[in-house]
Each structure stands twice: as C-alpha cells, then as structure tokens.
Design an enzyme around this catalytic site. Structure first.
Site, mmCIF file in Angstrom:
data_model
loop_
_atom_site.group_PDB
_atom_site.id
_atom_site.type_symbol
_atom_site.label_atom_id
_atom_site.label_comp_id
_atom_site.label_asym_id
_atom_site.label_seq_id
_atom_site.Cartn_x
_atom_site.Cartn_y
_atom_site.Cartn_z
ATOM 1 N N TYR A 280 44.666 35.498 39.000
ATOM 2 C CA TYR A 280 43.447 36.009 38.369
ATOM 3 C C TYR A 280 43.389 35.706 36.870
ATOM 4 O O TYR A 280 42.319 35.489 36.329
ATOM 5 C CB TYR A 280 43.339 37.526 38.555
ATOM 6 C CG TYR A 280 43.042 37.925 39.987
ATOM 7 C CD1 TYR A 280 41.727 38.059 40.425
ATOM 8 C CD2 TYR A 280 44.060 38.146 40.899
ATOM 9 C CE1 TYR A 280 41.440 38.406 41.729
ATOM 10 C CE2 TYR A 280 43.784 38.494 42.214
ATOM 11 C CZ TYR A 280 42.472 38.617 42.628
ATOM 12 O OH TYR A 280 42.197 38.952 43.925
ATOM 13 N N GLU A 341 44.577 34.501 46.920
ATOM 14 C CA GLU A 341 43.530 35.278 46.234
ATOM 15 C C GLU A 341 43.201 34.601 44.912
ATOM 16 O O GLU A 341 44.106 34.139 44.212
ATOM 17 C CB GLU A 341 43.974 36.710 45.896
ATOM 18 C CG GLU A 341 44.057 37.643 47.057
ATOM 19 C CD GLU A 341 44.474 39.057 46.639
ATOM 20 O OE1 GLU A 341 44.118 39.501 45.527
ATOM 21 O OE2 GLU A 341 45.168 39.703 47.440
ATOM 22 N N TRP A 379 38.724 35.981 46.538
ATOM 23 C CA TRP A 379 38.649 37.445 46.544
ATOM 24 C C TRP A 379 37.331 37.813 45.879
ATOM 25 O O TRP A 379 37.225 37.664 44.684
ATOM 26 C CB TRP A 379 39.825 38.068 45.781
ATOM 27 C CG TRP A 379 39.829 39.558 45.974
ATOM 28 C CD1 TRP A 379 39.117 40.487 45.255
ATOM 29 C CD2 TRP A 379 40.530 40.287 46.980
ATOM 30 N NE1 TRP A 379 39.329 41.737 45.747
ATOM 31 C CE2 TRP A 379 40.188 41.654 46.812
ATOM 32 C CE3 TRP A 379 41.398 39.929 48.021
ATOM 33 C CZ2 TRP A 379 40.707 42.655 47.639
ATOM 34 C CZ3 TRP A 379 41.898 40.931 48.827
ATOM 35 C CH2 TRP A 379 41.555 42.260 48.633
ATOM 36 N N GLU A 386 37.889 49.063 44.926
ATOM 37 C CA GLU A 386 38.882 48.414 44.067
ATOM 38 C C GLU A 386 39.919 49.439 43.562
ATOM 39 O O GLU A 386 40.024 49.711 42.366
ATOM 40 C CB GLU A 386 38.146 47.682 42.934
ATOM 41 C CG GLU A 386 39.004 46.956 41.919
ATOM 42 C CD GLU A 386 39.994 45.946 42.486
ATOM 43 O OE1 GLU A 386 39.687 45.303 43.516
ATOM 44 O OE2 GLU A 386 41.079 45.808 41.901
HETATM 45 C C1 BGC Z 1 44.978 42.758 45.070
HETATM 46 C C2 BGC Z 1 43.653 43.221 45.625
HETATM 47 C C3 BGC Z 1 42.722 43.577 44.496
HETATM 48 C C4 BGC Z 1 42.512 42.346 43.650
HETATM 49 C C5 BGC Z 1 41.533 42.541 42.506
HETATM 50 C C6 BGC Z 1 44.873 41.880 43.867
HETATM 51 O O1 BGC Z 1 45.868 42.210 42.957
HETATM 52 O O2 BGC Z 1 45.758 42.162 46.081
HETATM 53 O O3 BGC Z 1 43.885 44.287 46.496
HETATM 54 O O4 BGC Z 1 41.510 44.088 44.950
HETATM 55 O O5 BGC Z 1 43.732 41.962 43.086
HETATM 56 O O6 BGC Z 1 42.024 43.441 41.571
#
Ligand code: BGC
Length: 448
Positions: A280, A341, A379, A386
């Site tokens: 992320y 993700e 994701w 959340e």
């Molecule tokens: C997690 C998810 C979460 C996403 C967004 C990831 O760390 O696996 O469950 O919703 O990040 O924060």
C-alpha cells in the site's frame, strides 16, 4: 493492442476481500466483541451486515464477472467453521462450497486465505495466539477446511499479514487484545510461524498439487534524511522485523533474533510455493532514541501525494515504484509472485484511477525485468468494514451505502474492468483516465 502494456497470458485479474469485512453478522469472534466497546471503532461504527456476503455474495460475484475479472481472493471465517472447540459446522462449510462454486461458475479462480485477523471467541478466551495450543488448533481447522473445499480451490494462503496483526494488536495496541507489550508479541510471532508451517504441511498432505503461501504486508521503510545514518539504522531495523524476519524464516527455517538464536525448524524451511505481496505504501523513518518506537518514527515523504485520512492521518503515500522494488527484491526466492493486495482509500475516486494505472505500470516493469508475477488482486471490490476505521476509509471499486446495501460503480471499476478485458493497458485507456501518466509511459524513449 497497438501500443500498450501487455500482461502475460493467463494473468489473474482479481479483487481481494476478507470474511469479517464483507460477510456481515460475524458474531462469534473477538472483533465482534471489540466493536461493541465504545470508542473502539471510528464513530462507533458497526460491521453489521458488512457487504451482506454471507447471505448474498453472489450479487458481487456477478459484478466481478461483468468487469471481466478471472480471479478473486477471499477468506474463510474460522469462527463460522469451528464455532466451538473441535466442533465443525458443516453448514458453514457448505456455504463456502457454494461461494467457491459460484466463483468458478463465473470463470473466477478462487484464492483462499485461512486466517485474516479474526479469532473464534473461544480461542481468544484461551489466550488466542499467545497460547501455543493455537498452533495445533489452527492445523486442525486448516485440515477440515481444506478437506471440505479442496476440490474447489487450488491456491491457499495460510495467514494474512502476520506482522500487521502483531503491530496493531501487541505494539500499537489499537486492535484486540489491545496490548503494548513487545515481549508478549514474540511468542505470538513464533506461534504464527509454526502454525503457518503446520498448515503448509497439512494442506499439501490433503491436496498434493495445491499451491500454498501466505500474504505479507511490506512497508519498504527507508531513512528520512539521507545524511543521517541513524535514520537508516532505524529503517533497516524496521525492515528486518516487519518485512524480512518472517519471510526468511520460511525460506531457510531459521528462527532469527529476537525470536530465537538461529535455531533450525525443519517444517518452516521452504514452506511457501509462491510469494504473496500486499503493498500500500512506503514509510520514511526518523531516528528516535526511544526503544518503544523501535528507534524511529515513521512519516510519509514531505512532498508526497497522500491518500484519504484515517483516524491518525493519511493512510498512504503515492509511491508506485515500491511495487516494482518489492517484486525485484522477491525475485531472489525464485517463486511465482502474486500481488495479493494493493489499493487505496479514496472516497471520491479522484486519485484511484491514476494510482491504479501507475502501480500496474510498475508491475509491468517488474514483469519485463523477469519477475514471474502471475496475478494482481485489487483491494477491494466494494467498500467494506475497515477494522478500527469502520466505514471511514473507502477502498472499493464500487461505493457502498451500508444502510441500504446500494452499490455504485466508481470510475475505477470501469477502468479496472477494461484492464482485465484487455489483459493490459492500452495507450488510449491510460490517456483517458490519467493523461499525464500516459505521456510519461508512452512517449517515445520514456525511461520507464
Ligand atoms: C488488510 C486488509 C485491510 C487493508 C486496507 C490490509 O492490511 O489485509 O484487511 O482492509 O489492508 O487497510
């Protein structure tokens, strides 16, 4: 495609979810109890029906199909499958059979996680992951689940983001069991590793041709100030603990400090068939003498573009190169890579199309550089619950009104659907959603 970024044949384009965040009325685990405590969740939000998947996931499977997706990652809720110790609920397993069958019937390849942050209430009452007994309990749950669902699923993730669970629950103390106790976190870390190894062996024993791995979150820590060696020391320490300790244990089976002194635990060695990357953001680290911070405070780059605000500030910074860097780093293990993700909270969708394209451009660069990337799971499909942010952060390609359950496609849904349909990104598509990025990527001689 005339000019564009083509992805490999059979590339998987999917979305990712976890049971608690989408199923609704998941009442028999520690998160449900936590939600009831005033102030635990942003605005005292409740997961409630979530995205109503326990009753009707199929409505969203139809949406995936309409977007031309060919895969989906979901998780099994342990507390539904084993509502009491040793008692397995075959109706729950049947519902999961129905879901996995529903995905396959729509041309969507399932990837299934066995653990995504939630513990059955009875397990939590026995100390959860602090208790070594949880290893064998997890192995039994994994065995029962894989025996019941194995004919419908080839690709399994044992655990999701063990280090995020540790950081939120034993370090920052904002998720249950709300501890700030580094020493208590160490056995939890070890137990999760051993449980992963046990499940890895068990899944292969039940289903020899299964592909088994786990999903790791990577934060790519680096020093904030180039000429401050202590910033780099703190960043390296965090990379070691958060990004590397787990993965190396599953490569060579060694339990490194601070988990052990390098002991060899054979079932852990080579206990993954592919790498699952959740990415992320990156973090920059400024040295702090406070050991409770692990000698550094994280911040985003001062000039970075930031995503929507969570409770403690912006969720992530725009750093798509991180995806390229991670794939290149993971290449050393010689295993296929899935992006399990990637996404961002962006309620009004004014950043997501460009962020998505930029991340996929970096992923394409990694593939061109020889990384064996087999799939990308965004994701997420529909805004979901959340965790302690409740309904605050909106990660969906579709916006959701949790009260009415009405979904509205964001522009990003159309974009992602077109990417999946093209199995790539044409210049026109990129220019339509992110003209400046298109200029950068497609201009002659672009140094991408
Ligand atoms: C997690 C998810 C979460 C996403 C967004 C990831 O760390 O696996 O469950 O919703 O990040 O924060």
């Amino acid at each position: 495609m005339a000019q564009g970024l083509n992805f490999p044949d059979k590339f998987l384009w999917g979305t990712a979810t976890s049971a608690y965040q989408v199923e609704g009325n998941t009442r028999n685990n520690q998160w449900w109890d936590f939600e009831q405590q005033p102030g635990a969740i942003w605005h005292n939000d409740k997961s409630g029906l979530a995205c109503d998947w326990w009753r009707n996931a199929e409505q969203d499977f139809d949406r995936m199909q309409q977007l031309h997706l060919n895969a989906h990652r979901l998780s099994i809720e342990w507390s539904r499958v084993e509502p009491e110790p040793g008692v397995f609920d075959h109706r729950a397993l049947d519902r999961y059979r129905e879901m996995l069958g529903g995905l396959r019937a729509r041309g969507l390849e399932p990837m299934v996680s066995l653990y995504h942050f939630t513990n059955p209430r009875w397990l939590e009452a026995r100390g959860g992951w602090e208790n070594a007994e949880t290893i064998i309990r997890f192995q039994n749950y994994a065995r029962t689940t894989v025996k019941a669902l194995g004919d419908l699923c080839q690709t399994w993730l044992t655990v999701n983001e063990p280090l995020v669970y540790l950081a939120q629950s034993w370090f920052r103390g904002i998720w249950p069991p709300l501890k700030q106790d580094f020493l208590a976190a160490l056995p939890v870390f070890r137990h999760l590793l051993y449980a992963h190894a046990a499940a890895y062996q068990t899944i292969h024993a039940c289903q020899p041709h299964a592909q088994v791995g786990y999903a790791s979150a990577f934060r790519l820590f680096s020093g904030l100030r180039p000429d401050h060696p202590m910033d780099h020391f703190a960043a390296e320490l965090k990379r070691y603990l958060f990004d590397h300790l787990w993965i190396w244990a599953t490569v060579d089976g060694k339990i490194r400090p601070p988990l052990g002194v390098g002991q060899y635990y054979p079932p852990l060695a080579n206990s993954f068939d592919f790498i699952g990357i959740n990415y992320y953001t990156r973090d920059l680290v400024r040295f702090s003498p406070n050991p409770l911070t692990l000698f550094g405070n994280e911040q985003f780059s001062p000039d970075a573009e930031l995503s929507d605000n969570g409770r403690d500030g912006p969720y992530s910074e725009y750093y798509p190169e991180g995806l390229y860097q991670l794939c290149r780093e993971m290449q050393q293990f010689g295993k296929p890579i899935y992006i399990t993700e990637n996404g961002l909270p962006d309620r009004d969708d004014d950043q997501r199309p460009r962020w998505l394209l930029a991340h996929l451009h970096q992923l394409h660069r990694a593939i061109e550089a020889g990384c064996d990337v087999r799939g990308y799971f965004h994701w997420t499909l529909v805004d979901n619950f959340e965790w302690h942010e409740g309904w605050n952060l909106r990660f969906g390609l579709f916006a959701l009104n949790p009260a009415t359950q009405l979904r509205t496609a964001r522009a990003s849904a159309h974009l992602y659907g077109a990417i999946a349909e093209q199995n790539g990104i044409s210049q026109e598509l990129c220019a339509k959603f992110a003209p400046k990025l298109a200029d950068k990527i497609f201009s002659a001689g672009a140094a991408d």
